[in-house]
Enzyme design. Structure first.
Site, short mmCIF file in Angstrom:
data_model
loop_
_atom_site.label_atom_id
_atom_site.label_comp_id
_atom_site.label_asym_id
_atom_site.label_seq_id
_atom_site.Cartn_x
_atom_site.Cartn_y
_atom_site.Cartn_z
N HIS A 149 -7.45 -2.80 -9.97
CA HIS A 149 -7.70 -3.49 -10.93
C HIS A 149 -8.81 -4.39 -11.15
O HIS A 149 -9.09 -5.18 -12.24
CB HIS A 149 -6.42 -4.46 -11.20
CG HIS A 149 -5.26 -3.71 -11.74
ND1 HIS A 149 -5.22 -3.00 -12.97
CD2 HIS A 149 -3.93 -3.56 -11.16
CE1 HIS A 149 -4.07 -2.37 -12.75
NE2 HIS A 149 -3.25 -2.56 -11.92
N ASP B 45 -5.92 5.49 -12.49
CA ASP B 45 -4.55 4.86 -12.99
C ASP B 45 -4.89 4.67 -14.39
O ASP B 45 -3.91 4.85 -14.86
CB ASP B 45 -4.76 3.68 -12.36
CG ASP B 45 -3.48 2.69 -12.46
OD1 ASP B 45 -2.16 3.38 -12.74
OD2 ASP B 45 -3.62 1.49 -12.47
N HIS C 286 -1.00 2.29 -4.62
CA HIS C 286 -1.93 1.38 -5.50
C HIS C 286 -1.08 0.35 -6.36
O HIS C 286 -1.28 -0.58 -6.22
CB HIS C 286 -2.63 2.08 -6.41
CG HIS C 286 -1.99 2.80 -7.47
ND1 HIS C 286 -1.20 3.97 -7.16
CD2 HIS C 286 -1.97 2.53 -8.80
CE1 HIS C 286 -0.72 4.26 -8.57
NE2 HIS C 286 -0.84 3.39 -9.47
N ASP C 287 0.24 0.62 -6.49
CA ASP C 287 1.05 -0.24 -7.16
C ASP C 287 2.18 -0.61 -6.47
O ASP C 287 3.47 -1.06 -6.89
CB ASP C 287 1.71 0.30 -8.59
CG ASP C 287 0.66 0.00 -9.59
OD1 ASP C 287 -0.08 -0.47 -9.72
OD2 ASP C 287 0.85 1.13 -10.57
N HIS D 114 0.63 -8.30 -8.59
CA HIS D 114 1.00 -7.16 -7.83
C HIS D 114 0.03 -6.41 -6.88
O HIS D 114 0.20 -5.88 -5.80
CB HIS D 114 1.77 -6.03 -8.69
CG HIS D 114 0.85 -5.12 -9.51
ND1 HIS D 114 0.23 -5.57 -10.62
CD2 HIS D 114 0.28 -4.04 -9.24
CE1 HIS D 114 -0.66 -4.66 -10.84
NE2 HIS D 114 -0.75 -3.56 -10.04
N LYS E 173 4.25 -3.87 -6.98
CA LYS E 173 5.44 -4.08 -8.20
C LYS E 173 6.73 -4.36 -7.62
O LYS E 173 7.73 -4.77 -8.39
CB LYS E 173 5.31 -2.81 -9.02
CG LYS E 173 4.09 -2.59 -9.83
CD LYS E 173 4.22 -1.34 -10.63
CE LYS E 173 3.18 -1.28 -11.50
NZ LYS E 173 3.10 0.09 -12.64
#
Length: 396
Positions: free
Chosen positions: A305, A333, A249-250, A278, A253
């Protein structure tokens, strides 16, 4: 399929009488559904051996297969014994492998080609024998059908028995070859899926290693997402897919500068705009793959998000416009972010975390997912209680 059906009809055509024909038909009708439904190669070999034994009225019947790596013949289906292995050239089966010829032997011990080792291992006495090579689609011997010791009034196998075993061998070879190919494809699929899973966790670890405060964040998000999916009522396969994709999911970054990613204070508007990018960076990276799991992870990364009320980023999706996996990961999250210490804040108290989710139901998060979280709070939040207890023990 039509070719296999014709092979079976040819076996029926060897019947000498209506009674014999009825017996063969009964056997075929009994075994064919089992063979067609069987996915295990080993179980399939057993079924084929049993069919051959019944057709020719043998005491034992087995399918020997070639192990090219070890230059051996092996079988697990000789009745009453465990796996046997012999040199690829040994005995009657070895002769059929070498020559491609079928054999009809009345007394094995009077034939110099007989290999006594199988009898010595099993304490069995072989008399009459038939062997028929199994040919693959390329015309190469892949194994040997062997029947041992004719049962009934006549102590030896007949030419008709050999014909029936040969016809059964044609059908068996096609079935085994198909099953082997299916097994190889399944093994390749499992290997590919395992590689994808490993790649996902490696890339997830890479992205999280740049954020000093996150620790086991991706693993917790994956497990929480899985539990939410299960409690939400998704099928196990779909819940597992979310569990596998959540660590990504990240991923985006990796494209965020360290000065922003690890900033202890509040972001400026410009820094926040960079940080928000990101989600799309991760999505774009993952969309470069054609693998189904990574494409699914791209959707999750790009949506985690977004907000239920449409005020999220990067696209401002609202309600069910947001992919379900993204909605689930968003809850997981934020739950981890609030419940864990970060470089810019301490972990929130448990009750405050729960109150925040109830407050954000219908705004940041899908109401049904908040309901699922609250209803199963003790199970889902349990990992944070354990972490906090361990930290308190170390502090003491």
């Amino acid at each position: 399929m039509e070719s296999n059906a014709q092979d079976l009809m040819n076996i029926v055509g060897t019947a000498e009488s209506k009674q014999d024909s009825d017996r063969i038909l009964d056997l075929l009708f009994s075994y064919m559904p089992k063979i067609a439904a069987e996915r295990s190669l080993q179980n399939l070999l057993v079924l084929m051996a049993d069919l051959g034994r019944s057709l020719v009225r043998a005491d034992r019947c087995s399918l020997w297969l070639i192990d090219e790596d070890k230059n051996e013949l092996w079988t697990k289906v000789a009745h009453g014994v465990n796996e046997l292995r012999i040199p690829i050239t040994a005995g009657f089966v070895g002769h059929s492998v070498k020559t491609g010829e079928a054999l009809l032997v009345e007394d094995a011990y009077k034939d110099e080609r007989f290999d006594h080792r199988s009898d010595e291992k099993t304490h069995y006495h072989t008399t009459s024998v038939m062997t028929v090579p199994l040919m693959n689609g390329a015309g190469k011997v892949m194994g040997v059908y062997q029947a041992i010791n004719k049962q009934g009034e006549t102590p030896v196998f007949s030419k008709q028995d050999l014909e029936r075993l040969a016809l059964t061998a044609v059908y068996s070879a096609k079935t085994i070859e198909s099953a082997t190919l299916t097994a190889e494809l399944e093994a390749a699929k499992v290997e590919l899926e395992a590689t994808q899973k490993e790649l996902i966790h490696i890339l997830g670890d890479v992205s999280e290693s740049r954020s000093r405060e996150t620790g086991d964040h991706i693993q917790r998000v994956a497990e929480i997402s899985y539990k939410l999916a299960v409690y939400y009522g998704l099928p196990e396969q779909e819940a597992q897919r979310i569990r596998l994709a959540a660590p990504m999911h990240d991923l985006g970054k990796v494209g965020i500068p360290d000065a922003i990613l690890n900033k202890p204070g509040r972001f400026t508007d410009e820094e926040y705009a960079v940080m928000k990018s990101h989600a799309q960076i991760g999505e774009q990276i993952l969309l470069k793959s054609k693998r189904e799991l990574l494409v699914f992870a791209a959707s999750l990364a790009g949506a985690h998000h977004e907000r239920w009320d449409g005020k999220g980023y990067p696209r401002g999706l609202k309600g069910e416009e947001i992919p379900l996996a993204g909605r689930i990961c968003a809850v997981a999250d934020v739950l981890d972010a609030l419940s864990s210490p970060r470089c810019y804040k301490p972990a929130w108290p448990e009750e405050k975390v729960k109150e925040e989710f109830i407050k954000q139901s219908g705004m940041q998060f899908q109401p049904e997912l908040v309901d699922v979280l609250v209803k199963n709070w003790d199970d889902i939040f349990g990992c944070f209680r354990k972490i906090r207890a361990e930290m308190e023990a170390v502090a003491v």
